[in-house]
Design an enzyme around this catalytic site. Structure first.
Site, mmCIF file in Angstrom:
data_model
loop_
_atom_site.group_PDB
_atom_site.id
_atom_site.type_symbol
_atom_site.label_atom_id
_atom_site.label_comp_id
_atom_site.label_asym_id
_atom_site.label_seq_id
_atom_site.Cartn_x
_atom_site.Cartn_y
_atom_site.Cartn_z
ATOM 1 N N ASP A 512 17.900 -18.148 21.669
ATOM 2 C CA ASP A 512 16.510 -17.743 21.489
ATOM 3 C C ASP A 512 15.997 -18.375 20.202
ATOM 4 O O ASP A 512 16.745 -18.487 19.222
ATOM 5 C CB ASP A 512 16.425 -16.219 21.419
ATOM 6 C CG ASP A 512 15.014 -15.745 21.173
ATOM 7 O OD1 ASP A 512 14.153 -16.022 22.017
ATOM 8 O OD2 ASP A 512 14.774 -15.107 20.131
ATOM 9 N N ASP A 711 18.767 -12.076 19.155
ATOM 10 C CA ASP A 711 18.772 -10.944 18.222
ATOM 11 C C ASP A 711 17.758 -9.860 18.557
ATOM 12 O O ASP A 711 17.661 -8.876 17.838
ATOM 13 C CB ASP A 711 18.499 -11.442 16.794
ATOM 14 C CG ASP A 711 17.063 -11.921 16.619
ATOM 15 O OD1 ASP A 711 16.418 -12.235 17.643
ATOM 16 O OD2 ASP A 711 16.596 -11.972 15.469
ATOM 17 N N ASP A 715 16.212 -9.986 24.316
ATOM 18 C CA ASP A 715 17.361 -10.837 24.613
ATOM 19 C C ASP A 715 18.497 -10.064 25.282
ATOM 20 O O ASP A 715 19.436 -10.674 25.795
ATOM 21 C CB ASP A 715 17.899 -11.481 23.323
ATOM 22 C CG ASP A 715 16.878 -12.396 22.668
ATOM 23 O OD1 ASP A 715 16.156 -13.082 23.405
ATOM 24 O OD2 ASP A 715 16.787 -12.397 21.431
#
Length: 823
Positions: A512, A711, A715
């Site tokens: 990400d 994080d 996600d």
């Protein structure tokens, strides 16, 4: 009994030191001083109010007085919530408020509640599903159970102490047994001439019996338990081998006449093997001592983490006084003072003061981080030169340090998939060894040289002893325990052994962008003022307008103003225009901040900044236009900076052949700008949480082993779907729970380090399994006498026992090398 309204003590009216009347009621006092205070302000003491030691969170609490010895532990109860004060010299003196003791004059202290007791549990290092309330042996493998929860104070392992004592006593008795047993090899044979073979046999019986029966008793217990539980293990073979040699020898001494010629040597005597039984027992005990000592070293990592937490904290009470209290008595909401050089006791937020905190133990960052009011601090980190007061938020088992310790402990007890191979082999191995021993006995007793039965017995015992599968069982658990501990010290938390094993095979990493590749906090990256103005003036106008906004970009502008130690101006007539920006009056002048649409609506010409704005947008920055007094004042670019360590991490992963795929919900222009900087070829922009899962599934359908690093809450689904989820500890708890590996440093370089750890651990496991399989593959045939027809060589049971001990120690020593692996 009456209650003294001033100090709260229980007073016998007949023995009261003073009395006073108020509103028709008589009150009794423990001393004249209390009575004098009451007469001056009776309302102060008769009006119901919170105890002066009520919780600093502001909740009124009036706990009943109870004897100190009768206090019961209350989970998460703070010292500040206890309304009892006790004299340190006379525990019968109890009061609700602080003050001097009426007997000795010493200051009363808070009555501390008893700390809740922790249940002590024991588990098997090779079979974590076995949990017991007391020490003992594993019913599956027979190994000694270990403490499930490791304490910071290293306590002597009772199993190690027992085995050590048995070992040294067995050594002292076995040496003379060996001398007597091999007396016929001494030149001149002095002992047979002095004592005679019959007396020597009786001496051997007397010396060897304590060794085999007492020192080796745990092996017989575990061997019998393996038969009862139908789970044959190494102790089955040890008990059979030593028991057979000893029992045979005892019968040979007591009833030598019952043995046929096939058991007798050339002189007609019946040989005894007390020296073999005693030496095998002593060598197995040596192996157990070395193994227990080595296994205790695997908990070094957890103890190192536990030592980070201080034992006490300085509590700031409601009345402003401070007291040092045990850490276990701190509750969420308590205010604590942290002085220079001290460790932060628990996780919380700074409420007063400022300092720099060394968080290298958690994040690996060597530079101390400045903490001001509102800054978050982590328990176990080290305060610098300043002092501050913090509010406890996470205490006890909820702190990050406690979660790390728990995660490491659970990972060390988890089982890797490769362990299934060792388990499957071991389940057939012991019965197969017993069968080989029986076959060896049958062959030597029929076609072997004289004395046939003696040779058959020795070779069968050698087979049983050398084939103990201890090394096979230890190969995987030892490497996992040491590897996960090494990872914890490097900021790599492994949730389970399976994640560590799969990580080695990962060939695709999905990351990400926000918070993983970038810092996750927008910052002002460029300021372009109009002619005749400067950066500070433009930033001050923008920050004044954004002071009333909660937009993330507003926070970036205000942070930039604070970094320059500037104060915002006076704001009036503020208006927020959804999707466009904000307007207002700053220091008496009309001002606006927003996109092109907003300033076009206000009739402000932006031609001067158009080219510069397009250039910034091409770099992935968000551009905000500022006007003042109906004129363009400049533009401000805001972006989420790439982490300084990200380029190095991506380059290292590429060198290792890992394909990196970036996912983000941001615009394609911003995503591609970041991808160009980092050399990432595959980018998916504008994706939703559900889209991330689908992308991971698509990659897996292509036959790729996928790791996902993120994080945020969004996600979590993708972290769960991936073969291995990697969470940043700087992110959300949900992400950490969904991942198999957590990186404490929030640094993508940790992924490469975790892969290094995975490869080193799995390589170590393969080495251990090779040692174990190769050792048994070679040792069993040799012990059975395979070399005798060609070289005339036989393996003594004593040498077989030494070899078995060496194999186990070599596997453990090899696993301990992981503590020094460079990540």
């Amino acid at each position: 009994m009456e209650r003294d309204p001033v100090c709260g003590m229980n007073v016998d009216p007949a023995r009261a030191k003073a009395a006073a009347d108020d509103a028709g009621k008589t009150y009794y006092f423990c001393s004249a001083g209390c009575a004098a205070k009451f007469r001056v302000e009776p309302e102060k003491y008769l009006t119901p109010q919170a105890s002066s030691t009520s919780s600093i969170r502001g909740t009124e609490h009036q706990a009943p007085l109870v004897p100190v010895s009768g206090m019961q532990p209350t989970p998460k109860t703070s010292i500040a919530q206890q309304s009892s004060y006790v004299c340190p010299m006379d525990p019968e003196i109890l009061a609700e408020r602080p003050g001097p003791c009426p007997k000795c004059g010493m200051a009363l202290e808070p009555a501390l509640p008893l700390a809740p007791t922790t249940r002590i549990e024991y588990t098997c290092p090779m079979h974590p599903e076995i949990i017991r309330d007391a020490p003992g042996s594993c019913p599956i493998c027979g190994m000694a159970l270990e403490l499930r929860t490791i304490s910071v104070d290293h306590e002597q392992n009772p199993e190690l102490a027992s085995m050590t004592r048995r070992f040294w006593i067995s050594v002292a008795l076995t040496i003379p047994v060996l001398v007597l047993g091999m007396s016929d090899l001494i030149p001149g044979q002095p002992f047979p001439h002095w004592l005679g073979m019959r007396a020597i046999a009786w001496l051997e019986l007397l010396l060897a019996s304590p060794v085999v029966v007492w020192a080796g008793w745990p092996f017989f217990q575990r061997g019998w338990a393996s038969l009862v539980n139908r789970s044959l293990n190494m102790f089955t073979l040890i008990a059979l081998g030593t028991g057979t040699a000893y029992v045979y020898s005892v019968i040979a001494v007591l009833f030598p006449g019952i043995f046929p010629p096939s058991f007798r040597d050339m002189s007609g005597g019946v040989p005894v093997y007390f020296e073999a039984a005693a030496a095998i027992t002593a060598l197995v005990l040596l192996g157990q001592v070395l193994e227990l000592r080595a296994r205790s070293q695997t908990s070094t990592a957890i103890r190192s983490l536990l030592k980070l937490s201080p034992k006490t904290a300085r509590l700031v009470r409601a009345d402003g006084t401070e007291i040092d209290v045990p850490l276990e008595h701190i509750a969420a909401g308590d205010q604590l003072r942290v002085r220079p050089g001290e460790k932060v006791p628990v996780d919380g937020v700074v409420v007063d003061g400022n300092s720099s905190i060394d968080e290298s133990i958690m994040t690996g960052e060597p530079i101390p981080i400045e903490k001001n009011s509102g800054g978050r601090v982590i328990g176990g980190t080290v305060n610098g030169t300043g002092t501050f007061v913090m509010r406890a938020e996470r205490v006890g088992s909820e702190t990050m340090l406690a979660q790390i310790v728990r995660m490491v402990s659970e990972a060390q007890r988890s089982r890797a998939p490769v362990q299934k191979l060792a388990d499957r082999v071991a389940s057939y191995f012991v019965p197969a060894v017993v069968l080989v021993a029986v076959i060896a006995f049958a062959l030597w007793s029929t076609v072997g040289p004289a004395p046939k039965m003696a040779h058959a017995l020795l070779n069968a015992v050698a087979v049983l002893i050398i084939a103990c599968p201890c090394a096979l069982g230890l190969a995987t658990p030892m490497a996992i325990m040491v590897g996960t501990g090494r990872g914890a010290l490097a900021g790599i938390l492994v949730k389970n052994a399976e994640a560590l094993e799969i990580l080695e095979k990962v060939d695709t990493l999905v990351v990400d962008k926000t918070g993983t590749l970038t810092e996750g906090r927008p910052r002002v990256t460029s300021i372009t003022p109009a002619a005749g103005s400067n950066d500070l003036q433009l930033l001050r106008i923008a920050a004044t307008l954004e002071r009333g906004s909660e937009h993330p970009l507003a926070a970036a502008i205000l942070a930039a103003l604070n970094e320059r130690h500037l104060e915002p101006g006076v704001l009036a007539d503020f208006h927020s225009r959804t999707g466009k920006g904000v307007t207002g009056v700053v220091d008496g002048k009309k001002a606006a901040l927003g996109n092109r649409v907003l300033l076009a609506d206000l009739g402000i010409d932006l031609a001067e900044f158009d080219e510069r704005a397009k250039a910034l947008e091409a770099e992935g920055q968000t551009v905000m236009f500022v006007s003042s007094d109906d004129k363009a004042a400049g533009i401000i670019g805001v972006a989420d900076p790439v982490k300084p360590t990200a380029p190095e991490a991506i380059e290292r992963l590429h060198r290792e052949g890992v394909r990196v795929v970036m996912l983000t919900g941001d615009s394609r222009a911003t995503a591609e700008t970041v991808a160009r900087k980092l050399g990432i070829e595959e980018v998916h922009a504008g994706v939703l949480p559900g889209d991330k899962v689908e992308i991971v599934k698509r990659l897996q359908s292509q036959g790729r082993i996928v790791a996902m690093a993120g994080d945020g809450v969004n996600d979590a689904p993708a972290l769960t779907q991936a073969n291995v989820g990697i969470a940043m500890a700087t992110g959300t708890d949900i992400a950490m729970e969904s991942a198999g590996i957590t990186l404490l440093r929030g640094d993508l370089r940790g992924v490469a380090r975790a892969r290094t750890l995975s490869r080193a651990t799995m390589r170590n496991i393969r080495q251990n399994l090779f040692f174990a399989f190769a050792y048994n593959s070679l040792g069993v045939p040799i012990a059975a006498g395979a070399l005798y027809p060609f070289f005339g060589l036989l393996l003594s049971p004593i040498l077989a026992s030494a070899a078995m001990t060496f194999s186990s120690v070599s596997v453990i020593t090899n696993a301990l090398r992981l503590r020094r692996v460079r990540l």
